[in-house]
Design an enzyme around this catalytic site. Structure first.
Site, mmCIF file in Angstrom:
data_model
loop_
_atom_site.group_PDB
_atom_site.id
_atom_site.type_symbol
_atom_site.label_atom_id
_atom_site.label_comp_id
_atom_site.label_asym_id
_atom_site.label_seq_id
_atom_site.Cartn_x
_atom_site.Cartn_y
_atom_site.Cartn_z
ATOM 1 C CB SER A 20 49.900 34.839 31.872
ATOM 2 O OG SER A 20 49.707 35.981 31.084
ATOM 3 C CG ASN A 68 41.935 40.226 37.045
ATOM 4 O OD1 ASN A 68 42.070 40.778 35.957
ATOM 5 N ND2 ASN A 68 42.000 38.903 37.188
ATOM 6 C CG LEU A 72 43.864 40.152 28.565
ATOM 7 C CD1 LEU A 72 43.292 39.443 27.342
ATOM 8 C CD2 LEU A 72 44.911 39.281 29.235
ATOM 9 C CG ASN A 126 44.183 34.629 27.628
ATOM 10 O OD1 ASN A 126 43.253 33.857 27.828
ATOM 11 N ND2 ASN A 126 44.209 35.844 28.150
ATOM 12 C CB CYS A 129 40.757 36.922 23.971
ATOM 13 S SG CYS A 129 42.383 37.100 24.714
ATOM 14 C CB ILE A 190 41.211 26.730 35.556
ATOM 15 C CG1 ILE A 190 41.281 27.158 37.019
ATOM 16 C CG2 ILE A 190 40.812 25.281 35.450
ATOM 17 C CD1 ILE A 190 39.971 27.053 37.796
ATOM 18 N N GLY A 242 45.606 27.924 39.661
ATOM 19 C CA GLY A 242 44.336 28.291 40.278
ATOM 20 C C GLY A 242 44.433 28.192 41.785
ATOM 21 N N GLY A 264 49.896 32.526 40.774
ATOM 22 C CA GLY A 264 49.402 33.841 40.373
ATOM 23 C C GLY A 264 49.120 34.782 41.523
ATOM 24 C CB THR A 265 46.073 35.258 43.617
ATOM 25 O OG1 THR A 265 45.175 35.323 42.495
ATOM 26 C CG2 THR A 265 45.581 36.186 44.702
#
Length: 303
Positions: A20, A68, A72, A126, A129, A190, A242, A264-265
């Site tokens: 996400s 980053n 959100l 998530n 937050c 994670i 991760g 992700g990345t």
């Protein structure tokens, strides 16, 4: 070969999903890769109302990773339902919607709005937050908060609930068990590690927010360790994430106990990373004579 995995009763054609916040709603990548090749598209976090996010600069490169502090940013649930979900109907892949909020009521509002959306297969909550009603303490760092918000969301959810866990805790297994006790159908971990970068020439913070979430290869060993620890304490499926850049990285997560993985990345350095990782897992299975991907889940625990 069987590459399909089961997450809380929902079958994914392969264990590769998107992390996400790194893949938009999936539509941003459709001209660069085949979304049908994914086990699932995990959307960017969706809130009850549009969130503007943090001021710029909010991304910085680090050795073997990135920071980053996007905050959100998202257009809100109304736009997501009217614009993004209909487009996702065109693809043969599962859809996991990430939900964010600053109070339990905000999470529940989004969960209720998504309850009748047939295109939504799973919800990922998530809990990294800040809880505005608890003085800004992050939901996911206190086992009591984790169990309570999980239980409250489960009362309103129609789809299976995945709780996304923060690594910024002393004992990840304790948090994982709290999510399971609250009724979570699965967990994902994670999320990013909190970090900071300082521009020594300008003698100021690189990110306007001062701190940000560290992701990328730098955090991969930490993530694998946490997945392994959580898998030893819960009986629900785990989605590991991760620093997954290659099929080998993904397989580490699976061998440690993850039923699926999120990339992700890597999407920022190669828009087709998820496709390549899914193909790499199949190649590994062929080379090692593995007929069923599920035989690899947590395999190192038996060694």
């Amino acid at each position: 070969m069987n590459t399909s995995v089961n997450i809380a009763g929902v079958v994914l054609k392969n264990p590769v999903t998107t992390a996400s916040g790194t893949f938009g709603s999936g539509l941003e990548y459709r001209e660069m890769m085949d979304l049908n090749s994914l086990g699932a598209v995990v959307t960017k976090g969706v809130a009850p109302v549009p969130w503007a996010g943090n001021p710029a600069p909010r991304i910085a490169e680090t050795p073997s990773g990135m920071l980053n502090a996007i905050g959100l940013q998202n257009p809100g649930i109304d736009v997501f339902i009217s614009r993004d979900l209909p487009e996702l109907e065109k693809y043969d892949t599962r859809v996991i919607v990430n939900v964010c909020g600053h109070a339990e009521e905000e999470y529940i509002e989004v969960v209720e709005r998504l309850a009748d959306q047939k295109r939504v297969d799973l919800l990922e909550i998530n809990i990294s937050c800040p809880n505005v009603k608890a003085g800004g303490i992050t939901f996911g760092t206190d086992p009591r908060f984790v169990e309570k918000i999980t239980a409250d969301i489960k009362k309103h959810a129609r789809q299976p609930v995945i709780m996304k866990l923060s690594p910024n805790v002393t004992n990840i297994s304790e948090i994982a068990m709290a999510a399971e006790a609250g009724g979570a159908d699965a967990i994902s971990l994670i999320n990013t590690l909190t970090g900071m970068k300082i521009d020594v020439e300008r003698q100021t913070f690189v990110l306007a927010n001062r701190t940000g979430g560290l992701s990328g290869p730098a955090i991969h060993p930490v993530a694998v360790r946490m997945v392994y620890e959580a898998a030893g304490h819960v009986g629900i499926p785990i989605i590991g994430m991760g620093g997954i850049m290659t099929a080998q990285d993904a397989l580490e997560m699976i061998l440690a106990g993850a039923s699926a993985v999120s990339v992700g990345t890597a999407n920022f350095t190669d828009p087709r990373a998820c496709e390549k990782i899914a193909a790499g897992i199949e190649d590994y299975m062929k080379r090692h004579g593995v007929e069923d991907i599920n035989d690899l889940i947590g395999a190192v625990r038996e060694r």
